[in-house]
Design an enzyme around this catalytic site. Structure first.
Site, PDB file in Angstrom:
ATOM      1  CG  ASP A 107      -8.102   4.601   0.897  1.00 39.32           C
ATOM      2  OD1 ASP A 107      -8.464   4.608  -0.402  1.00 39.32           O
ATOM      3  OD2 ASP A 107      -6.935   3.858   1.154  1.00 39.32           O
ATOM      4  CE  LYS A 143      -0.942  -0.248   6.752  1.00 37.52           C
ATOM      5  NZ  LYS A 143      -2.349   0.354   6.704  1.00 37.52           N
ATOM      6  N   GLY A 168       0.753  -1.210  -0.003  1.00 41.36           N
ATOM      7  CA  GLY A 168       0.113   0.243   0.024  1.00 41.36           C
ATOM      8  C   GLY A 168       0.663   1.098  -0.015  1.00 41.36           C
ATOM      9  CB  VAL A 174       0.069  -6.545   4.156  1.00 41.69           C
ATOM     10  CG1 VAL A 174      -0.460  -7.341   5.141  1.00 41.69           C
ATOM     11  CG2 VAL A 174      -0.387  -5.050   4.462  1.00 41.69           C
ATOM     12  N   GLY A 196       2.362   1.118   3.858  1.00 41.97           N
ATOM     13  CA  GLY A 196       2.887   0.042   4.254  1.00 41.97           C
ATOM     14  C   GLY A 196       2.842  -1.220   3.558  1.00 41.97           C
TER      15      GLY A 196
END
Length: 714
Positions: free
Chosen positions: A533, A427, A407, A412, A410
């Protein structure tokens, strides 16, 4: 038009006319009339207005035909199987039409085919393995379609290939190294797919490569140094991937490079000065990486419109228009050589003392790290306490093989805790990214105040230091074995060997789950939460396909009593949310509200049942996913529904022994109100959007109608 009596006809060209206007069967009639013209070798009907299906009568055309051009028309339907009868065909142009279905495996029987252009259609399915038989093929144009699966290894058998265009499809998997054995290859276009893995070292074998386009995939690892062997390379676009490391020094051999785009990766190190020596540079994009040090000011770096380095926060110097900070300089004072002996002794002594203190500090810090000293967790004491070392071990050292998501703030990783063998998702925050720390604090603040079955379950947070003494922040969640909704709607590498599909009821259940989560966040918390989001990649599915909303790094928290924001938006982060899902009023600087989440939910609902992303290339100008669906309601609803839903329904045995037609009719009756909800939620005016409570009420009604009586989950 009837040309059937022109038995000696061998050349017919009528390109760029108005043939076929308002005549749906004119193409069929015309091609059928040519059946008697056994000497036709060249047929060009491109850039006309022919529509309708490509008729099976093409199988009856002259076997002498070598050039068949129908590009830039309005032809729909499948490519007829009878095309294999045109055994002497060398050039086939069916691009820029409305063709659907898959490429027939019989295409491999056209053994002398040299050019195959099918780009800019709606072709789906996989590239047939029979393509290996096209040993004379020089150009393969399949871009801008919906082709799935992996790039076939058998393309390596087409030893005369010079140009491969596979961009803007749904291809997955790794790039087969066999392609890089095609010594005649000049252009390789793979952009805008879902390709993963490394860019093979064998790319250096392409001595004649002029253009390599692999933008916007999921390629990772280092850029292979062997690319420097492609000395005639002029266009290299590998932006929007996950490449790391430095720009290889071997790139200094690319003397003819004109365009180089490596933006939006994870590249680091200094910008090579030799890039300023290239004479033919027209475009250089190094933006949004982790480059540091001085920006050169020679060559392309003199022209502010020809290069970009934005999004690299550790750069300095360069031309004045960049407005970067001045690079620090080291002043070497020759007068130091004149220092007397006593001053030198004093400096040496102080240096030794300072070095000793630094060594002791490093030893202490490493010892502190190895003892797994934890900083105070933002999620307080009721959560499990995990150290960096435990997370490092659980994820196999944050191995790329454990990486399951990436992302803005971060990465994952999947992990297994040794203490209880619990599977977790970790994360890890990219602390070098502007806004990452704020995102971490916001997400911790949100997660410690909320708990719901349709929200991702938080195990703990870790704010510590790593083995090198660097700051480390991570959030630990319960692992969702079915991954994200994104991977189900738009499959990637994880699904290439065993595709997974969601049927109508499963999608409806997920839509209800997400609405339940929003209802809880908006109306049933001590403080109201706005997610900001909401999108498929932030919706995770457990083993029962129950949906869990995740990623609260952009959330806004409001007082339940007066509606005042607890955390003000930071201007350093800019517009929150994701393009295509963010509410228009927020994108124009307006305040967020619960209706902002409802806009994102509406777009999500339309995407779930059409299978189309809001950022799809099909949406241009004033047409977006919202208007596309709205225009088709209610009469044309079955034309916009995800085809996979219909296929799943036709394959499922009916519990009530109803006919397939009855099931499809019931599906159509339920799809109309679902799309109407999605359209209502994604309308431009916030005041006109449905509330989440009304959405839940309507979706439960729809599910009850479809299931007959019970509203229970299947």
């Amino acid at each position: 038009m009837n040309l059937g009596t022109l038995y000696a006809l061998d050349f017919f060209a009528a390109a760029t006319n108005s043939l076929g206007t308002n005549q749906p069967n004119e193409l069929t009639s015309f091609l059928t009339s040519l059946s008697n013209c056994s000497n036709v070798q060249f047929l060009d009907l491109s850039a006309n207005h022919f529509n309708g299906l490509l008729p099976r009568s093409i199988a009856n055309l002259s076997t002498k035909i070598i050039w068949f051009d129908l590009k830039d028309n309005y032809i729909s339907g499948n490519i007829p199987l009878g095309i294999e009868n045109l055994v002497n065909l060398q050039c086939l142009f069916l691009d820029q039409n409305l063709l659907t279905g898959s490429i027939p495996n019989s295409i491999g029987k056209l053994s002398v085919l040299e050019k195959l252009f099918l780009h800019n259609n709606n072709i789906s399915g996989e590239i047939p393995s029979s393509i290996r038989n096209l040993s004379r093929l020089g150009v393969l144009g399949l871009s801008i379609n919906m082709i799935e699966g992996s790039i076939p290894i058998s393309l390596g058998n087409c030893t005369n290939l010079q140009q491969i265009y596979l961009g803007y499809n749904h291809l997955t998997g790794a790039i087969p190294y066999q392609i890089f054995g095609l010594s005649s290859l000049i252009i390789l276009s793979l952009s805008q797919n879902y390709l993963t893995g490394l860019l093979p070292q064998e790319v250096g074998n392409l001595k004649n490569l002029d253009g390599l386009y692999a933008s916007k995939n999921k390629l990772f690892g280092e850029i292979p140094a062997t690319l420097g062997n492609c000395e005639v390379l002029e266009f290299l676009h590998i932006d929007g991937n996950l490449f790391k490391g430095i720009i290889p020094t071997t790139f200094r051999q690319l003397k003819g490079i004109q365009e180089l785009d490596v933006s939006r990766n994870n590249l680091s190190g200094q910008i090579p000065r030799f890039l300023g020596e290239f004479r033919f540079f027209q475009y250089l994009n190094l933006s949004y990486n982790m480059f540091d040090g001085e920006v050169p000011n020679e060559g392309v770096f003199k022209n502010i419109s020809a290069f970009s380095v934005v999004g690299n926060n550790k750069l300095c110097g360069g031309i004045k228009l960049l407005q970067l900070p001045t690079c620090p300089t080291q002043v070497f004072n020759k007068r130091k050589q004149l220092f007397n002996h006593r001053v030198i002794v004093l400096i040496v002594t102080l240096t030794i003392v300072l070095l000793s203190l630094c060594i002791l500090a490093i030893i202490y810090r490493n010892k502190r790290s190895k003892q797994q000293v934890k900083l105070a967790s933002p999620l307080q004491n009721q959560y499990l306490q995990l150290s960096f070392g435990e997370l490092f071990q659980a994820t196999n050292g944050f191995s790329p093989s454990n990486l399951i998501g990436e992302g803005g703030y971060g990465s994952v990783y999947k992990g297994i805790l040794n203490s209880n063998e619990q599977i977790i998702a970790v994360k890890v925050l990219k602390l070098h990214k502007c806004g990452a720390n704020k995102s971490f604090v916001t997400e911790c603040e949100a997660l410690k105040n909320i708990r719901h079955r349709n929200l991702v379950k938080t195990i703990t947070a870790c704010s510590s230091i790593d083995f090198k003494g660097n700051d480390f922040k991570a959030l630990v969640f319960e692992f969702m074995e079915n991954g994200s909704l994104e991977n189900w709607l738009h499959p990637s590498l994880l699904e290439q060997h065993e595709p997974k599909n969601l049927n109508f009821v499963q999608r409806l259940n997920i839509a209800i789950d997400v609405a339940c989560a929003l209802d809880y966040l908006h109306h049933h918390c001590e403080m109201a939460f706005i997610h900001c989001d909401l999108k498929p990649s932030n919706i995770l599915l457990d083993g029962d396909l129950c949906a869990h909303v995740s990623d609260f790094g952009l959330a806004k928290i409001f007082s339940a009593t007066n509606g005042i924001s607890i955390h003000q938006q930071s201007s350093s982060i800019g517009i929150r949310g994701t393009i295509g899902y963010v509410a228009p009023e927020y994108g124009m600087g307006g305040e967020v509200s619960t209706q902002s989440d409802m806009y994102s939910y509406g777009v999500l609902l339309l995407e779930m049942f059409t299978g189309k992303k809001p950022t799809s290339n099909m949406f241009i100008g004033n047409v977006n996913l919202h208007s596309y669906v709205k225009m088709c309601l209610p009469e044309q609803v079955m034309q916009i529904v995800d085809l996979q839903i219909i296929l799943e329904m036709e394959e499922e045995p009916s519990r009530s022994m109803q006919s397939s037609t009855t099931n499809i009719s019931k599906l159509e009756a339920c799809l109309v109100p679902i799309f109407q909800i999605g359209v209502s939620c994604s309308t431009e005016m916030p005041s006109e959007r449905m509330s989440v409570k009304d959405v839940l009420k309507e979706l439960h009604k729809i599910r009850n109608v479809f299931l007959g009586v019970s509203g229970q989950r299947h």
